[in-house]
Design a protein around this motif. Sequence first.
Motif, PDB file in Angstrom:
ATOM      1  N   TRP B 316      24.564 -34.126 -11.417  1.00  0.00           N
ATOM      2  CA  TRP B 316      25.316 -33.131 -10.639  1.00  0.00           C
ATOM      3  C   TRP B 316      25.067 -33.257  -9.142  1.00  0.00           C
ATOM      4  O   TRP B 316      25.948 -32.931  -8.327  1.00  0.00           O
ATOM      5  CB  TRP B 316      24.973 -31.721 -11.119  1.00  0.00           C
ATOM      6  CG  TRP B 316      25.646 -31.404 -12.419  1.00  0.00           C
ATOM      7  CD1 TRP B 316      25.079 -31.362 -13.656  1.00  0.00           C
ATOM      8  CD2 TRP B 316      27.037 -31.101 -12.603  1.00  0.00           C
ATOM      9  NE1 TRP B 316      26.023 -31.059 -14.604  1.00  0.00           N
ATOM     10  CE2 TRP B 316      27.235 -30.887 -13.985  1.00  0.00           C
ATOM     11  CE3 TRP B 316      28.122 -31.002 -11.745  1.00  0.00           C
ATOM     12  CZ2 TRP B 316      28.477 -30.573 -14.527  1.00  0.00           C
ATOM     13  CZ3 TRP B 316      29.372 -30.686 -12.277  1.00  0.00           C
ATOM     14  CH2 TRP B 316      29.535 -30.480 -13.655  1.00  0.00           C
ATOM     15  N   ALA B 317      23.855 -33.707  -8.746  1.00  0.00           N
ATOM     16  CA  ALA B 317      23.572 -33.844  -7.310  1.00  0.00           C
ATOM     17  C   ALA B 317      24.519 -34.867  -6.691  1.00  0.00           C
ATOM     18  O   ALA B 317      25.085 -34.652  -5.607  1.00  0.00           O
ATOM     19  CB  ALA B 317      22.119 -34.251  -7.107  1.00  0.00           C
ATOM     20  N   ALA B 320      27.979 -33.330  -6.505  1.00  0.00           N
ATOM     21  CA  ALA B 320      28.092 -32.380  -5.390  1.00  0.00           C
ATOM     22  C   ALA B 320      28.279 -33.123  -4.065  1.00  0.00           C
ATOM     23  O   ALA B 320      29.083 -32.716  -3.224  1.00  0.00           O
ATOM     24  CB  ALA B 320      26.858 -31.485  -5.328  1.00  0.00           C
ATOM     25  N   ARG B 321      27.566 -34.239  -3.891  1.00  0.00           N
ATOM     26  CA  ARG B 321      27.714 -35.009  -2.647  1.00  0.00           C
ATOM     27  C   ARG B 321      29.127 -35.580  -2.522  1.00  0.00           C
ATOM     28  O   ARG B 321      29.716 -35.597  -1.444  1.00  0.00           O
ATOM     29  CB  ARG B 321      26.693 -36.154  -2.614  1.00  0.00           C
ATOM     30  CG  ARG B 321      25.295 -35.723  -2.192  1.00  0.00           C
ATOM     31  CD  ARG B 321      24.432 -36.933  -1.810  1.00  0.00           C
ATOM     32  NE  ARG B 321      24.310 -37.922  -2.879  1.00  0.00           N
ATOM     33  CZ  ARG B 321      23.429 -37.813  -3.889  1.00  0.00           C
ATOM     34  NH1 ARG B 321      22.610 -36.778  -3.953  1.00  0.00           N
ATOM     35  NH2 ARG B 321      23.369 -38.744  -4.816  1.00  0.00           N
ATOM     36  N   ILE B 343      27.515 -27.316  -7.130  1.00  0.00           N
ATOM     37  CA  ILE B 343      26.366 -26.704  -6.447  1.00  0.00           C
ATOM     38  C   ILE B 343      25.607 -25.791  -7.418  1.00  0.00           C
ATOM     39  O   ILE B 343      24.376 -25.780  -7.454  1.00  0.00           O
ATOM     40  CB  ILE B 343      26.836 -25.916  -5.194  1.00  0.00           C
ATOM     41  CG1 ILE B 343      27.270 -26.902  -4.108  1.00  0.00           C
ATOM     42  CG2 ILE B 343      25.733 -24.998  -4.677  1.00  0.00           C
ATOM     43  CD1 ILE B 343      27.899 -26.244  -2.887  1.00  0.00           C
ATOM     44  N   GLU B 345      25.285 -26.161 -10.544  1.00  0.00           N
ATOM     45  CA  GLU B 345      24.509 -26.978 -11.485  1.00  0.00           C
ATOM     46  C   GLU B 345      23.240 -27.526 -10.815  1.00  0.00           C
ATOM     47  O   GLU B 345      22.234 -27.734 -11.475  1.00  0.00           O
ATOM     48  CB  GLU B 345      25.356 -28.144 -12.016  1.00  0.00           C
ATOM     49  CG  GLU B 345      26.560 -27.717 -12.840  1.00  0.00           C
ATOM     50  CD  GLU B 345      26.178 -26.897 -14.057  1.00  0.00           C
ATOM     51  OE1 GLU B 345      25.117 -27.177 -14.663  1.00  0.00           O
ATOM     52  OE2 GLU B 345      26.927 -25.955 -14.398  1.00  0.00           O
ATOM     53  N   VAL B 346      23.308 -27.755  -9.505  1.00  0.00           N
ATOM     54  CA  VAL B 346      22.160 -28.332  -8.798  1.00  0.00           C
ATOM     55  C   VAL B 346      21.193 -27.240  -8.339  1.00  0.00           C
ATOM     56  O   VAL B 346      19.997 -27.331  -8.568  1.00  0.00           O
ATOM     57  CB  VAL B 346      22.622 -29.152  -7.564  1.00  0.00           C
ATOM     58  CG1 VAL B 346      21.413 -29.806  -6.883  1.00  0.00           C
ATOM     59  CG2 VAL B 346      23.623 -30.228  -7.983  1.00  0.00           C
ATOM     60  N   HIS B 347      21.741 -26.201  -7.696  1.00  0.00           N
ATOM     61  CA  HIS B 347      20.893 -25.195  -7.054  1.00  0.00           C
ATOM     62  C   HIS B 347      20.917 -23.837  -7.737  1.00  0.00           C
ATOM     63  O   HIS B 347      20.384 -22.871  -7.198  1.00  0.00           O
ATOM     64  CB  HIS B 347      21.312 -25.025  -5.585  1.00  0.00           C
ATOM     65  CG  HIS B 347      21.225 -26.283  -4.775  1.00  0.00           C
ATOM     66  ND1 HIS B 347      20.018 -26.878  -4.453  1.00  0.00           N
ATOM     67  CD2 HIS B 347      22.190 -27.077  -4.243  1.00  0.00           C
ATOM     68  CE1 HIS B 347      20.256 -27.989  -3.751  1.00  0.00           C
ATOM     69  NE2 HIS B 347      21.560 -28.124  -3.624  1.00  0.00           N
ATOM     70  N   GLY B 348      21.572 -23.725  -8.847  1.00  0.00           N
ATOM     71  CA  GLY B 348      21.594 -22.458  -9.566  1.00  0.00           C
ATOM     72  C   GLY B 348      22.865 -21.668  -9.336  1.00  0.00           C
ATOM     73  O   GLY B 348      23.609 -21.889  -8.373  1.00  0.00           O
ATOM     74  N   ALA B 351      23.612 -19.817  -5.936  1.00  0.00           N
ATOM     75  CA  ALA B 351      24.087 -20.702  -4.865  1.00  0.00           C
ATOM     76  C   ALA B 351      25.565 -21.049  -5.077  1.00  0.00           C
ATOM     77  O   ALA B 351      26.345 -21.105  -4.122  1.00  0.00           O
ATOM     78  CB  ALA B 351      23.239 -21.967  -4.812  1.00  0.00           C
TER      79      ALA B 351
END
Lengths: 115, 420
Positions: B316-317, B320-321, B343, B345-348, B351
Motif C-alpha cells: 500500500w505504501a 499511495a506514492r 493512505i 491502509e498505510v497510516h490508519g 489518516a
Amino acid sequence: MKYLLMIYGNEAALKATSKTESDQLLAAYGAYIEAMTKAGVIVGRNRLQPSASATTVRVINGKTQVLDGPYAETKEQLGGYVLIDVPDLDAALSWAARCPGASHGVMEVRPIWEM
Amino acid sequence: MPSANDEHAWATAEAAVRRSYGKLVAYLARRTRDVAGAEDALSDAFAAALLDWPKHGVPERPEAWLMAVARRKAIDAARRRRSSVEAADHVRLISDELRQLADTDGSDIPDDRLTLMFVCAHPAIDPAIRPPLMLQTVLGFDAATIASAFLVSPTTMSQRLVRAKHKIREAGIAFQVPDCADLTSRLDAVLAAIYAAFAEGWSDPAGTETRRRNLSEEGIWLGRLVASLLPEEPEALGLLALMLHAEARRGARRNGQGDYVPLAEQDPAAWDIKLIDEAEALLQQASRMGVIGRYQLEAAVQSAHAARRISGRTDWAAIARMYDALLAITHSPVVALNRATAIAEVHGAAAGLAALDALVGDRRLADYQPYWAARAGLLDRTGEVEAAEEAYDCAIGLEADPSVRRFLQQRRAQLRRPPA
C-alpha cells in the motif's frame, strides 16, 4: 427540469419475495430517497397500494362508469413514483438507473409539462 | 435456437465486419470529410456481410467484397439523387473511390483508422461525445446500443452523433494524424475516449448485459489498435496495460452466487494470468521509454494490486506514492479518493478520513458511490457507527448495480453486530 420517474414492477413477484429480501428492498428504497434528498433533487414521491386496489372512472355519453381494478391489466404495474428536479434528461436517467425498481422492473422517465 | 457453431460463425463474421468497418469508413471519409455519407454508402454492404458471412464464411478479401456491394449501392444512390447536383457530385466522389478499390484486392486499402480516431477526439468535438463517436465510426456500433451503455436516451444519442459528424464536415477537421508537436496532447484525448468506452463496459461487473461487456472488449480492441500503430508512445501502451489488468479481474468480481467481491477479498487464483502477464510486459516496455504519464501510473497501481498473487500481500505504501504522483498530474477527485483509501491502509483509518475530509464539498463526489462507500468503511474502522450508517445509506442510494447494493447493505448491517 422536472421529471416524473414512474416505477413499474411485477406485483406477483414482489409478493413472492422473502421477508429478508423485501426488508432489504425497502432499506434500499430508503437509501435511494435519502441520496436524492441529499443531492437536493427530490420534489415529491409516493409508493402506491397494489393495483388490485385501483378503481377506474370514466364518463361515457354523460354517464359515469366505475370499474374495479387498474386501467391496464399488464404484468408490470405502476407501484410508485418520484418527482425530481434536475438539469437535464441525462441526469434524470442516471437517477432512474439507481432506483432499486430499475433492477426489479422498469422505470419510465417522463418530463413534466410545465405550464 | 442457434447452435454454438452458428453463434461462432456469426461472431467471426461480426468481428471481420468490425475490422473492415472503421477501415472503409476512414478511407471513404478522408477526402469528403463526410463520415455520415461514408457510413451510408457502406451500410447496406455491412448489413449484407452480416447475413452472408456467417453462412458462407468470411471471404478471403473481406474489404474487396464489401467494396463491390457498396459500389453497387453508391451507383444506385447517384441515380436516385440525380436531381441534386451537389449530392450527385458527392456520391460520384465516393463511387470513384469505391471503383478504384473494388479493382484492387482490398489488401492495399490504407489503414486510416488511427486518423479517424484523431478526428473523433479532435478538440473541436465535445469530449462527452468522443467515445460514442469512436464506437460508432471505428467499430460500427449503432446509436441505440451506445445510448444504453452510456445511459442516454437513444434519440438524444443519435442527435448528438449526427451533430458531431456534421461538425467534422462543417468545421473542416483535417483527416490526418497530428504531427510530433501536437501528437502527445492530441493522443491524450484519443486515449481518454478509449478509456471512457472501456469504463462504461467495465461498470457492468457481472457482464450480464452482453452489450456492455462487449464495450470493454471493444475498448481493449481500440487500445490494441492504437498501441500497435503507435508503439513508441508509452501512454498508449500504458492505457492498454491498465485495461488488461482490469479485465483480468473481471470474473473475480463475482462469486458463485453472483455476489459482489471487493478487490481485497478476491482470490488471485480467479484472476486471468495471461492478461496480467501481457499487461506487465506492456508496462515494462512503456517504462523503458522513460516518460511517465497518467495511464502508466494507473496501470502501475493495478500491477501493484496484481502482485498479491505472488507475494500474498499488497504494497500500500507504493500504491499511495503512485496516487500522489497521479494526483499531481490529474487533479482528479476520483484519484484523490483512491489516494485517501491507500493512505488509510498505510497510516490508519483516521489518516485516511482526514484525507477524505479535505475533499468534502467537492460537488463531483457528492453523487459518486465509491466516495460514500470508502467513507463508510473508514468511519466503521474508527468506530463512528452512526456516521458510517449515514455514509452507507448514501452509497446504497447511489448504486445502480443490485449486487453491489446488496453488498453495501450487508456491510451496513454488520456495523452494529458485536465482533465475533
